[in-house]
Structure formats: C-alpha cells, structure tokens
Design a protein around this motif. Structure first.
Motif, mmCIF file in Angstrom:
data_model
loop_
_atom_site.group_PDB
_atom_site.id
_atom_site.type_symbol
_atom_site.label_atom_id
_atom_site.label_comp_id
_atom_site.label_asym_id
_atom_site.label_seq_id
_atom_site.Cartn_x
_atom_site.Cartn_y
_atom_site.Cartn_z
ATOM 1 N N ARG A 161 -2.083 -0.564 -0.857
ATOM 2 C CA ARG A 161 -2.525 -0.370 0.395
ATOM 3 C C ARG A 161 -1.478 -0.244 1.480
ATOM 4 N N SER A 167 2.720 -3.279 3.447
ATOM 5 C CA SER A 167 2.043 -2.431 2.090
ATOM 6 C C SER A 167 1.591 -3.581 1.271
ATOM 7 N N GLU A 168 0.275 -3.409 1.192
ATOM 8 C CA GLU A 168 -0.228 -4.593 0.133
ATOM 9 C C GLU A 168 -0.338 -4.149 -1.314
ATOM 10 N N GLN A 169 -0.265 -5.129 -2.206
ATOM 11 C CA GLN A 169 -0.856 -5.055 -3.668
ATOM 12 C C GLN A 169 -2.148 -5.743 -3.627
#
Lengths: 262, 320
Positions: A161, A167-169
């Motif tokens: 995302r 920015s994320e996992q």
C-alpha cells in the motif's frame, strides 16, 4: 483447496460524456452512456491473475448492483475472463448512498459465498473510495486496501500500500476484502474468444427480497445522507491566451506577479 | 456549546495542514475536540490548542502503527462515546476516509466525503461538494445519526484561535478485528523538501509534452522557484517519468491550490477531474487546440522547453 473470489464492479456514466443530475438529484443515467468503471477493471485483472497463478481451484464471480444496463459491466468482466456474474437489480435501489450500497453488496457477497473480495480503489463517478472499508466492516473480515501489488498464497493475502508518508507491506488471513489501485497492473482487453465465451456464462439475477433487505433500508428514502441542491458550475470566463513569440515566459511571469504569486 | 470531534492527521507529532483547516471549519459548528493517535500523539497538543482545540484526546498504543485502519476506528469510536459530539470531521486522506466510513457505519450515521466547505445549518452541518469533475457543486447533509464528514485540503483558511487544548488520555479497548491486517513492513517516503502535493498553495505539473523523465528537471526548477509542489499527468506517470504519488487526476490525487500551472498537459477530463477547482489556472502547451486552454486564466501557446525555463529565470530575477 478452492478459492472463491468475488469482484465488485460498478456501471458508471462515461466521464467523457456530459454528466448531469436528474430532477430528484440522483445521477441522470439516461443522458450519458455507461460503462464498467475503469478502476474496477484493475480489480477484475488482479482476480484473474490470482486465479492464473494459483494451483488451487479458483472461481471468480463478478458482482454489480445497478439498473438493467449494468449487465454491460458484467459482460465486460466476463469477457475478460471471470467465471460467472451476479446482478442485483431492484427499483427500490434507486438513489442508494454508500452506506446502503455497502449493505446490498455485503449481503450479496455472503449469499454468493467468498474467500476473497476484490474491489477497485473507488468508483469513477462517486469517487468516495470508502466502499471496500465498509464491506470489511460489515463482513467482519480484514481490509487490505489500496494495494499496488497483491498476492495470495496458503490462505494469506499480502500486498503493498503506497501512502503519502510511507509504503507499507500488509498481510491478512483469508477471508478478506482487498482493493487495488491503477498501479496494480494494466487490465487485459477481452479477446474475441473471451467475448464469445462470455455469452454462455451464467448471470444470476437477485433482487432485494433474495437478499432479505427491506426497501426502506436502501434507496433515496433509506439513505443516511440527503442532497439538497446540485448546481452546475458556471463556465469559467475565458482567460487570456498568448502565443509565444520569444517572450512567453516573461509575459507569464508578469501575469503571475500581477496576481501576487511572485 | 456542542463539541465537534476532529480527527488529527499527523506524522510523529507534526500536525499536517489539512487538520488545522478542519479546526477552522469545526469552530463554525461547535467546540473542537481533537483526537490524536499513535507515536507523538501528545506532541500535537500545542499546535492544536493554538488553532482552537479545547481538548486533545490522545493514545499512543503501538496497535495504530502495527495494524491497518481498524485500531484507529476503535479509538475514534471510544472518543465519540466519551464526547457525544454534534459532528465528526476527518481529513480526506485515503486512510482517514476509510477510518471515517467504518466509524459512521458503527455509530449508525451517514457519511459525506470530500467536502470543500461546511457551514452550520438548521438541520445540521450543510456540506458543499464539488462533483462530476467539478462540473457541479452540491449541498448535502447527513440525515441520520451524527454527521461524519471528510474534508479536502485547502477547503478553509488556517486561523489561529487560542484555546485550552488540555491533553487527556483516551481509553481504548481494541476490537477483535483490530489486529486483522498486519503491517509487516514500512518504508518511509523520501522527502523531496517540496510541499505535499494535496496541501500545496501552488502546484506545477508536467504531462506528455515534457517527453522524458530527465526533462522533469525543468518542471521541478519552476516549482522550486515558486515554492510549489510538483504534479504529473497520468500519461507522464504511465510512461515512468514521474512517481504515481505525484499523479493529479481522477485515478491520482485531487488538488485545489491557489495556483495550478499545467505544462505539456492537454487537459483530458480525467486530469481536469483532479485540478479543476484550482483558484487560478495557467497552462503552457504547443497545441492551441488543447482542451486545457478552456479552463485557464492565462495560457501560453508555445514550446514548454522555451517558455518554462524563461519563466523560471524571470521569477528568480523578480524574487532577486
């Protein structure tokens, strides 16, 4: 193992057409051609890719809520490669807001049976972008939303995302609700074979009674919001347009200075 | 006076501008009570107090960073139950909208997203939205429950209005769903030193006409001369010339700055959807027939590789 994916899609008025409101302040659908919301094509695409990359038996169902011609959106998704379709149509749905729409979709998703729901990030008409989160709330399953990358393995969905700050996992166990952005991967064009095959694929029709929803829970009267006025924005007054004959940049700087931007 | 919950968007205690704008709008309908969550939550209190928050409810549990969205919904619901507000205002960021929507459903309330203005009304707040690529302006209200409204950046001026801003710990019990979606990794976005695109007062954008990633340097140079954010059209992003996080348009970000400068952008409806509410619009394009010129306050028909560097030099000279 088998995996049941439900893709929610919306039939929207073409944004390149002249969109208007009807007298009851709902979207006038008669004046403008409709089509499968572009952002939902990405959701169909990811469902098909998950299916193609899986060793499991995957079934992709496309689901829409909308009037008769919303079938066009389902046909498009079927011709891309979805296996079957569900069309929820009922006169009492006219004017339903996002909360009501999420109710109808959630009931239909439960009735269809699912392990994974995939939606586009937003519709291209309402653009609110909240239906996937509302579906997760209603279904009581994890939301894994606004993904630019998505994969499913061993009953777990993973994705990336990309937010403003980071920015994320993300990771969640199925069942779950996923939404994907236009960065998730170009949607395929239906092939001739796909278009021919789509004609034979089943489209199931449900109305509100099939979903055990009362008419007063949806539609204009059942909406928790009310539009009081809708006014067409006045056309912008014609601006100054100059042709660059060597001084265009300087002239523009002069304009910006006059407007106190410099 | 009625209290109004304001959800705070902050990064490690640094409050983002749209939240301060919300405080201005909240004061039109009641007394703002701010809710700040996560690492640095208490550090937000001073600036929130300066802008009108009578109270700041904080909780810095690790759950807000470790799991997606739901812990924040649980917290906002706890604040709602503690305060019984007249309305809940939330910034229109992608994540905050998701938080707002789930809260609205839980508390049995209608939600209106992407407001561009808000006033007090006889039947609750009257919310203005700009819809159909800004070709219509609607006024709506929430007809059931406590209005939950998300508000776009640049919808109100930031105003100082000193208030108590007393910090109170918010007591939150997380729901069973709170830990459903794990955040297993986080890569902070590298700062460009430029303002955030959706919040910027000036946005300078480049499109197909920029014709290459390297050429975006001249767009950035113009942006820097004006202290502006850099935007890009979908064509430029799809070509890989600029990051998606900078995309302006229907599938990217919607911006509403004081000044928007479109360079080498034709102005397809999808782009217009994201910038049409800008106060002053300027375009530079070789094609005199480009639809963007229908929107402009000032347009230059010319080669952006001539016009933009000259404009940048002239601005620098004037700023001396």
């Amino acid at each position: 193992m088998s995996l049941r994916i439900v893709v929610t899609v919306k039939y929207v008025p073409d944004a390149t057409g002249d969109r208007h409101f009807a007298d009851d302040l709902t979207v006038d659908r008669d004046d403008v051609d409709g089509l499968l919301s572009e952002l939902d094509e990405y959701a169909v695409e990811q469902a098909l890719q998950i299916s193609e990359n899986s060793d499991d038996d995957v079934e992709v169902t496309v689901l829409t809520v909308g009037p008769e011609d919303a079938k066009d959106a389902l046909r498009k998704a079927l011709s891309m490669g979805a296996d079957k379709a569900v069309h929820v149509e009922d006169d009492d749905l006219h004017g339903t807001d996002v909360i009501g729409t999420s109710l109808v979709l959630a009931k239909a998703i439960e009735k269809a049976g699912y392990d994974l729901v995939i939606s586009g990030m937003a519709s291209t008409d309402g653009t609110a972008g909240v239906v996937p989160a509302l579906l997760a709330e209603r279904l009581g399953v994890p939301q894994v939303t606004l993904l630019s990358e998505v994969s499913v393995e061993n009953g777990t969905v993973k994705g990336r995302r990309d937010g403003d700050a980071a920015s994320e996992q993300l990771e969640a166990a199925l069942p779950a609700v996923v939404s994907v952005t236009d960065q998730s991967g170009e949607a395929r064009y239906p092939s001739f074979k796909g278009i021919m095959a789509a004609k034979k694929k089943p489209v199931q029709a449900w109305d509100l009674s099939d979903l055990e929803i009362d008419a007063d829970e949806v539609g204009l009267d059942g909406s928790w919001t009310k539009v009081d006025t809708a006014d067409e924005r006045p056309a912008r007054t014609a601006g100054t347009i100059v042709k660059d004959e060597g001084e265009g940049g300087k002239q523009l700087a002069e304009f910006l200075a006059g407007q106190k931007f410099v | 006076m009625a209290e109004v919950l304001v959800y705070v968007d902050h990064v490690d205690g640094a409050v983002r501008k749209p939240t301060l704008e919300l405080l201005t709008l909240a004061r039109r309908i009641g007394e703002p009570v701010a809710v700040a969550l996560g690492a640095g939550a208490a550090d937000t209190a001073a600036v929130l107090a300066e802008h009108g928050a009578v109270k700041v409810l904080t909780d810095d549990a690790a759950e807000y960073a470790d799991y997606l969205v739901v812990p924040k919904v649980d917290a906002l619901q706890a604040a709602y139950e503690a305060v019984s507000p007249a309305a809940v205002l939330v910034p229109s960021s992608a994540e905050a909208k998701e938080v707002a929507a789930r809260l609205a459903l839980r508390i049995g309330s209608g939600i209106i997203t992407d407001a561009v203005d808000l006033e007090a009304g006889a039947e609750g707040p009257v919310v203005t939205q700009s819809v159909f690529a800004a070709s219509y302006t609607t006024k709506s209200r929430v007809s059931q429950g406590t209005p939950v409204v998300t508000v776009k950046p640049n919808s109100a001026a930031v105003e100082a209005a000193p208030a108590a801003g007393a910090v109170e710990a918010l007591s939150v019990t997380f729901s069973a769903q709170a830990t459903g979606t794990k955040v297993t990794g986080r890569t902070p976005r590298e700062s460009t030193g430029r303002p955030e695109l959706t919040e910027a007062a000036i946005v300078v954008s480049g499109g197909r006409g920029v014709n290459g990633a390297d050429n975006f340097a001249i767009i950035e140079a113009l942006a820097d001369s004006l202290g502006a954010a850099v935007g890009a059209s979908r064509a430029a992003v799809d070509a890989g010339w600029y990051p998606h996080t900078n995309q302006v348009g229907q599938t990217g970000k919607s911006v509403s700055p004081q000044l928007y400068i479109a360079n080498g952008i034709s102005g397809a409806i999808q782009h217009r959807a994201g910038m049409q509410t800008s106060k002053t619009i300027v375009a530079v394009n070789k094609d005199a027939e480009a639809p963007i010129f229908d929107l402009v306050d000032y347009g230059v028909v010319g080669d952006l590789f001539d016009v933009v560097p000259q404009l940048t030099e002239e601005i620098k000279a004037r700023k001396g």
